[in-house]
Each structure stands twice: as structure tokens, then as C-alpha cells.
Design a protein around this motif. Structure first.
Motif, PDB file in Angstrom:
ATOM      1  N   LEU A   5       0.844  -1.184   0.000  1.00  0.00           N
ATOM      2  CA  LEU A   5       0.000   0.000   0.000  1.00  0.00           C
ATOM      3  C   LEU A   5       0.883   1.238   0.000  1.00  0.00           C
ATOM      4  O   LEU A   5       1.957   1.245   0.619  1.00  0.00           O
ATOM      5  N   LEU A   6       0.424   2.261  -0.694  1.00  0.00           N
ATOM      6  CA  LEU A   6       1.083   3.557  -0.586  1.00  0.00           C
ATOM      7  C   LEU A   6       0.450   4.301   0.575  1.00  0.00           C
ATOM      8  O   LEU A   6      -0.781   4.500   0.601  1.00  0.00           O
ATOM      9  N   ILE A   7       1.272   4.683   1.544  1.00  0.00           N
ATOM     10  CA  ILE A   7       0.746   5.392   2.707  1.00  0.00           C
ATOM     11  C   ILE A   7       1.428   6.746   2.827  1.00  0.00           C
ATOM     12  O   ILE A   7       2.553   6.947   2.346  1.00  0.00           O
ATOM     13  N   ASP A   8       0.742   7.650   3.469  1.00  0.00           N
ATOM     14  CA  ASP A   8       1.291   8.979   3.694  1.00  0.00           C
ATOM     15  C   ASP A   8       2.499   8.892   4.627  1.00  0.00           C
ATOM     16  O   ASP A   8       2.534   8.062   5.546  1.00  0.00           O
ATOM     17  N   ILE A   9       3.476   9.739   4.388  1.00  0.00           N
ATOM     18  CA  ILE A   9       4.691   9.721   5.189  1.00  0.00           C
ATOM     19  C   ILE A   9       4.388   9.929   6.677  1.00  0.00           C
ATOM     20  O   ILE A   9       5.105   9.452   7.551  1.00  0.00           O
ATOM     21  N   SER A  10       3.275  10.609   6.973  1.00  0.00           N
ATOM     22  CA  SER A  10       2.921  10.887   8.367  1.00  0.00           C
ATOM     23  C   SER A  10       2.419   9.648   9.093  1.00  0.00           C
ATOM     24  O   SER A  10       2.304   9.646  10.314  1.00  0.00           O
ATOM     25  N   GLN A  11       2.117   8.575   8.344  1.00  0.00           N
ATOM     26  CA  GLN A  11       1.585   7.356   8.950  1.00  0.00           C
ATOM     27  C   GLN A  11       2.664   6.352   9.360  1.00  0.00           C
ATOM     28  O   GLN A  11       2.342   5.272   9.841  1.00  0.00           O
ATOM     29  N   LEU A  12       3.909   6.676   9.142  1.00  0.00           N
ATOM     30  CA  LEU A  12       4.981   5.725   9.451  1.00  0.00           C
ATOM     31  C   LEU A  12       4.998   5.360  10.921  1.00  0.00           C
ATOM     32  O   LEU A  12       4.816   6.210  11.800  1.00  0.00           O
ATOM     33  N   ARG A  13       5.253   4.076  11.183  1.00  0.00           N
ATOM     34  CA  ARG A  13       5.301   3.540  12.534  1.00  0.00           C
ATOM     35  C   ARG A  13       6.489   2.596  12.675  1.00  0.00           C
ATOM     36  O   ARG A  13       6.886   1.926  11.711  1.00  0.00           O
ATOM     37  N   ILE A  14       7.024   2.502  13.863  1.00  0.00           N
ATOM     38  CA  ILE A  14       8.003   1.454  14.159  1.00  0.00           C
ATOM     39  C   ILE A  14       7.330   0.101  13.939  1.00  0.00           C
ATOM     40  O   ILE A  14       6.217  -0.130  14.387  1.00  0.00           O
ATOM     41  N   VAL A  37      12.787   0.260  12.653  1.00  0.00           N
ATOM     42  CA  VAL A  37      13.044  -0.241  13.998  1.00  0.00           C
ATOM     43  C   VAL A  37      13.267   0.865  15.025  1.00  0.00           C
ATOM     44  O   VAL A  37      13.443   0.575  16.206  1.00  0.00           O
ATOM     45  N   SER A  38      13.265   2.115  14.595  1.00  0.00           N
ATOM     46  CA  SER A  38      13.531   3.181  15.561  1.00  0.00           C
ATOM     47  C   SER A  38      12.860   4.478  15.136  1.00  0.00           C
ATOM     48  O   SER A  38      12.560   4.700  13.949  1.00  0.00           O
ATOM     49  N   ALA A  39      12.660   5.343  16.119  1.00  0.00           N
ATOM     50  CA  ALA A  39      12.089   6.653  15.841  1.00  0.00           C
ATOM     51  C   ALA A  39      13.029   7.502  15.000  1.00  0.00           C
ATOM     52  O   ALA A  39      12.582   8.330  14.192  1.00  0.00           O
ATOM     53  N   VAL A  85       0.565   2.002  22.685  1.00  0.00           N
ATOM     54  CA  VAL A  85       0.646   1.332  21.383  1.00  0.00           C
ATOM     55  C   VAL A  85       2.044   1.411  20.774  1.00  0.00           C
ATOM     56  O   VAL A  85       2.651   0.389  20.451  1.00  0.00           O
ATOM     57  N   PRO A  86       2.625   2.617  20.579  1.00  0.00           N
ATOM     58  CA  PRO A  86       3.967   2.659  20.001  1.00  0.00           C
ATOM     59  C   PRO A  86       5.008   1.976  20.878  1.00  0.00           C
ATOM     60  O   PRO A  86       5.954   1.376  20.369  1.00  0.00           O
ATOM     61  N   ALA A  87       4.832   2.030  22.190  1.00  0.00           N
ATOM     62  CA  ALA A  87       5.795   1.381  23.079  1.00  0.00           C
ATOM     63  C   ALA A  87       5.753  -0.134  22.914  1.00  0.00           C
ATOM     64  O   ALA A  87       6.788  -0.804  22.889  1.00  0.00           O
ATOM     65  N   VAL A  88       4.532  -0.691  22.802  1.00  0.00           N
ATOM     66  CA  VAL A  88       4.388  -2.140  22.612  1.00  0.00           C
ATOM     67  C   VAL A  88       5.030  -2.576  21.304  1.00  0.00           C
ATOM     68  O   VAL A  88       5.744  -3.582  21.227  1.00  0.00           O
ATOM     69  N   ILE A  89       4.779  -1.810  20.244  1.00  0.00           N
ATOM     70  CA  ILE A  89       5.352  -2.147  18.940  1.00  0.00           C
ATOM     71  C   ILE A  89       6.876  -2.068  18.990  1.00  0.00           C
ATOM     72  O   ILE A  89       7.577  -2.957  18.503  1.00  0.00           O
ATOM     73  N   ALA A  90       7.395  -1.008  19.584  1.00  0.00           N
ATOM     74  CA  ALA A  90       8.848  -0.851  19.675  1.00  0.00           C
ATOM     75  C   ALA A  90       9.476  -2.000  20.447  1.00  0.00           C
ATOM     76  O   ALA A  90      10.515  -2.545  20.052  1.00  0.00           O
ATOM     77  N   ASP A  91       8.841  -2.400  21.555  1.00  0.00           N
ATOM     78  CA  ASP A  91       9.370  -3.521  22.337  1.00  0.00           C
ATOM     79  C   ASP A  91       9.335  -4.817  21.541  1.00  0.00           C
ATOM     80  O   ASP A  91      10.260  -5.634  21.609  1.00  0.00           O
ATOM     81  N   SER A  92       8.269  -5.007  20.777  1.00  0.00           N
ATOM     82  CA  SER A  92       8.145  -6.216  19.965  1.00  0.00           C
ATOM     83  C   SER A  92       9.232  -6.291  18.904  1.00  0.00           C
ATOM     84  O   SER A  92       9.864  -7.334  18.707  1.00  0.00           O
ATOM     85  N   ILE A  93       9.463  -5.178  18.224  1.00  0.00           N
ATOM     86  CA  ILE A  93      10.497  -5.143  17.195  1.00  0.00           C
ATOM     87  C   ILE A  93      11.876  -5.356  17.808  1.00  0.00           C
ATOM     88  O   ILE A  93      12.710  -6.101  17.274  1.00  0.00           O
TER      89      ILE A  93
END
Length: 423
Positions: A5-14, A37-39, A85-93
Motif C-alpha cells: 500500500l502507498l501510505i502517507d509519510i505521516s503514517q509511518l510507525r516502528i 526499527v527506531s524513531a 501502542v507505540p511502546a508495545v510495537i517498539a518492544d516487539s520489534i
């Protein structure tokens, strides 16, 4: 499953696996497709001036599914206000990356250990060959049988570059020749009994150097003493009660297909297949790991020199199989990628040798945490050229640590993982 999918640059997530549809010169990352993998990576991506990036949901962290479905924009106030949410994802990665790095290190350590054990077994052979020949034969047969069993059980295998300093120095050459000869024998379709004989000859081909100088020297007398090691090796093997096939292969390990070898100046049709294999593998190893003041060649340089300048010295069928097995850039080759990054080839899948695995110089990743990148999974990333270690910038040289001694072992092409491996 490979949809994106093409997503907006503002939607990026770890945790997102993304692709940058821009040229290599327009971003600082070592590859164009990767998992965030990182902010700091998100910040870098936003600074590139892109409005959209390509996102691969099936390769991304599963925890993102609900997040992306629930919130199409990272600026959603509800999501922004939820720090969990972002903390859980970051820990998972982070956990996935640690597990991958640990498994990567475990596989290399296992290859290092098996090679080191083999060098110690070879030293036991050398100690026993003078007065305890039955014991020397027992050690040799057991070593080759174990190596051959593992090779045949693994199916497709990866030829792995080992760590610097692994193994006992006096045994590196014979064990390396044995390992690579068995790999080549398998590639040529040799039967198991023939491969065992080949492995025995590869392991014992230089036993005669116990009674000869280490190198050929410059004088005719020194050269003659050196060449005598072939006959001494055959004599030791004969005293151990080994087969005629093993004796013949040992006797031919310095013969060349064009008649330029020694001691009998045989030509190609006079040599057996095992002798042809040993002659090539022995020569390749000595080009990469020379004795004395001879110039050291990288694996790519050695293979290129054999093909371009020494082709007539080796059987064409054996040489063709060797090149296909080792690839254009054998493990240990220092290369520059098409995106100008520097890398070292660490392994080659003998069934897919044109897409090796590499470690890429990346100043953002600590040296001891550098991941192994599989070029098979990155079709957009290729190798531009081979380099000598001296051509590397100092920081890349320190990071990649090209081996001063090239040693190989093998591992299963498809890693079963720790759970399956124990099943």
C-alpha cells in the motif's frame, strides 16, 4: 500475500516494512526495503521530502494490523494520546531483532566450533601418524565420516565464512581443503564412498610436510625438497592402510591438467576425478592463504585469476562446478554494492550463488550488532564490484574486518530455528 500500500509519510510507525521508490543516491539507508526499527529512522524518512512510501503489511509487525485498521493517520489525537501502542510495537520489534541477532551469532558459533574441533582432530592425526598409524587412521576416518554425514543430511547448504582466528593454525589448510573438496564432490554428484575417499585425501594430502620445508623456496634444492612432500604424504597414507583411490588422489594434488604440475607432470586425462578436485581446491586455498611472502588474494581475486589466467591447468568440468558453487563473489570477498555501500560476503548458498549474504558497513548500527543481509530477498540490491581490503576507507575496514585467513564450513541452507532444530 505480497501486496503493498502507498501510505502517507505521516503514517509511518516502528514495525512497518517499507520500500522507498527512489534511487540509491536519494536516501542514506543501506537498502531500499527494510523494517523500521527506531524513531530516528522515521525522522530520517520524513526529512527525505517524500509524500508517500510503500508499505508491506504482511512483512510488518502483526501488532500494527489493529493500529493501521483503527487509525489511518499517525496524527489521530486518540492514538497520539495513547503512549502504550507505540511502546508495545517498539518492544516487539526490539525483541525480534535481538532474537534474530542471537540466532545469527549462534549459527556462526556452531560453524566455528565444528571447524575448530576438526582442526584439533587433525592435530591428533599428525601426533599419531609416526608410531600409532592405526590410531591416526581411526581419527581420520571418524573426522571425515562425521563431516560427510552432516553435509549429506543438510540437503542444500550454505558455505560460511568463519571468524578470524578460529581453529589450530597448523591444521587450517588441510581441514579447509577437506571441507571445500567435499562440497565440490557433492556438487559434482559423487557417490558417498567416493566422497569419503576424497575427504580422506583432502585431509591427509599434506602430511608429508612433516618431513619437508613449509614452502618451495627459491633455490632448486629447496624446491626439490618441497616437492618431495607429495611422495612422503603418499607413504604415510600407505602405512595407514588406506585405499589405492586415496593414495592416487593424494599423489595428484599438485598435478595440473596442462602437464605443468608435479611430481609426474600428468595431464588432465591421466588424473582421477578426486585428484582433479584436490588440485583445484588446494590451489585456490593457497592463493587465498599463501605461505611466506606470496601476495594474498581475496577469494574473488583468486577465483578470477584461476578463470582468466590458469583455466588450462584445471579440468573444465571441475572448474565450472567450483565457480557455480562458490559464486562470483565467494565468502570473504570485500565488495561495493550498487548503492555505493561497502560490504563483506559472509556466506553463499551453493544452489543460488549469485545472491550471497553480506554484512554492510552502516555507521548507525554497532559493529557487533550488524545484521546479515540476504541479497536473495533484496532484488534491488546487487554487487557492483570487488575490492581489496586496502581500498576500503578506514572506518569501513575496521567495521567489516576482512579476514586475514579465509576458512570455510557449511550450514543448512534454510535455518530451521532453535525450536525445530531441537525437534
Amino acid at each position: 500475500m505480497n501486496s503493498s500500500l502507498l501510505i502517507d509519510i505521516s503514517q509511518l510507525r516502528i514495525g512497518m516494512y517499507v520500500q522507498l521508490d527512489v534511487g540509491w543516491l536519494h536516501h542514506p539507508f543501506p537498502v531500499s526495503r527494510f523494517r523500521i526499527v527506531s524513531a530516528s529512522q522515521i525522522a530520517t524518512l520524513r526529512e527525505l521530502g517524500l509524500s508517500e512510501v510503500r508499505y508491506y503489511p504482511h512483512k510488518s509487525d502483526p501488532a500494527l494490523d489493529a493500529v493501521v485498521a483503527k487509525v489511518p493517520d499517525v496524527d489521530d489525537p486518540e492514538l497520539a494520546a495513547d503512549p502504550v501502542v507505540p511502546a508495545v510495537i517498539a518492544d516487539s520489534i526490539a525483541a525480534q531483532n535481538r532474537a534474530h541477532l542471537q540466532r545469527q551469532n549462534e549459527l556462526l558459533a556452531a560453524c566455528n566450533q565444528r571447524f575448530e574441533d576438526a582442526t584439533r582432530q587433525y592435530q591428533a592425526v599428525e601426533r599419531a601418524v609416526g608410531a600409532q598409524r592405526d590410531l591416526a587412521r581411526h581419527h581420520s576416518e571418524a573426522l571425515v565420516a562425521d563431516c560427510l554425514k552432516e553435509l549429506l543430511q543438510n540437503g542444500d547448504v550454505v558455505i560460511r565464512l568463519l571468524s578470524e582466528g578460529v581453529g589450530e593454525s597448523s591444521a587450517l589448510h588441510p581441514v579447509n581443503v577437506m571441507v571445500v573438496s567435499l562440497l565440490l564432490g557433492k556438487a559434482l554428484g559423487m557417490k558417498t564412498p567416493e566422497m569419503h575417499q576424497l575427504g580422506m585425501a583432502g585431509l591427509l594430502h599434506d602430511l608429508g610436510k612433516l618431513n619437508a620445508p613449509a614452502d618451495a623456496g627459491l633455490t632448486p634444492a629447496a624446491r626439490e625438497r618441497y616437492e618431495a612432500h607429495v611422495g612422503h604424504s603418499v607413504a604415510f597414507a600407505q602405512q595407514m592402510g588406506l585405499s589405492d583411490a586415496v593414495l592416487t588422489a593424494i599423489a595428484q594434488h599438485h598435478e595440473m591438467a596442462d602437464g605443468s604440475g608435479f611430481p609426474l607432470h600428468l595431464v588432465g586425462e591421466d588424473m582421477g576425478r578426486a585428484g582433479q578436485i584436490l588440485a583445484l581446491v588446494n590451489h585456490y586455498d593457497r592463493m587465498c592463504n599463501p605461505v611466506g611472502s606470496v601476495e594474498v588474494l581475496t577469494p574473488h581475486e583468486a577465483l578470477s585469476a584461476i578463470f582468466a589466467q590458469l583455466k588450462s591447468r584445471f579440468d573444465p568440468v571441475v572448474l565450472g562446478a567450483f565457480i557455480r558453487m562458490m559464486g562470483v563473489y565467494p565468502p570473504g570477498s570485500v565488495v561495493q554494492l550498487v548503492n555505493d555501500r561497502y560490504a563483506i560476503v559472509v556466506s553463499v548458498n551453493s544452489s543460488r550463488p549469485l545472491r550471497p549474504k553480506v554484512i554492510v558497513h552502516d555507521t548507525r548500527v554497532p559493529k557487533d550488532e550488524a545484521p546479515v543481509l540476504d541479497l536473495e530477498e533484496m532484488p534491488e540490491l546487487g554487487i557492483r564490484r570487488s575490492l581489496k581490503p586496502a581500498q576500503l576507507p578506514r572506518d569501513a575496514l575496521d567495521y567489516l574486518s576482512p579476514r586475514k585467513r579465509i576458512c570455510y564450513f557449511f550450514e543448512r541452507a534454510v535455518d530451521p530455528g532453535p525450536d525445530k532444530a531441537q525437534a
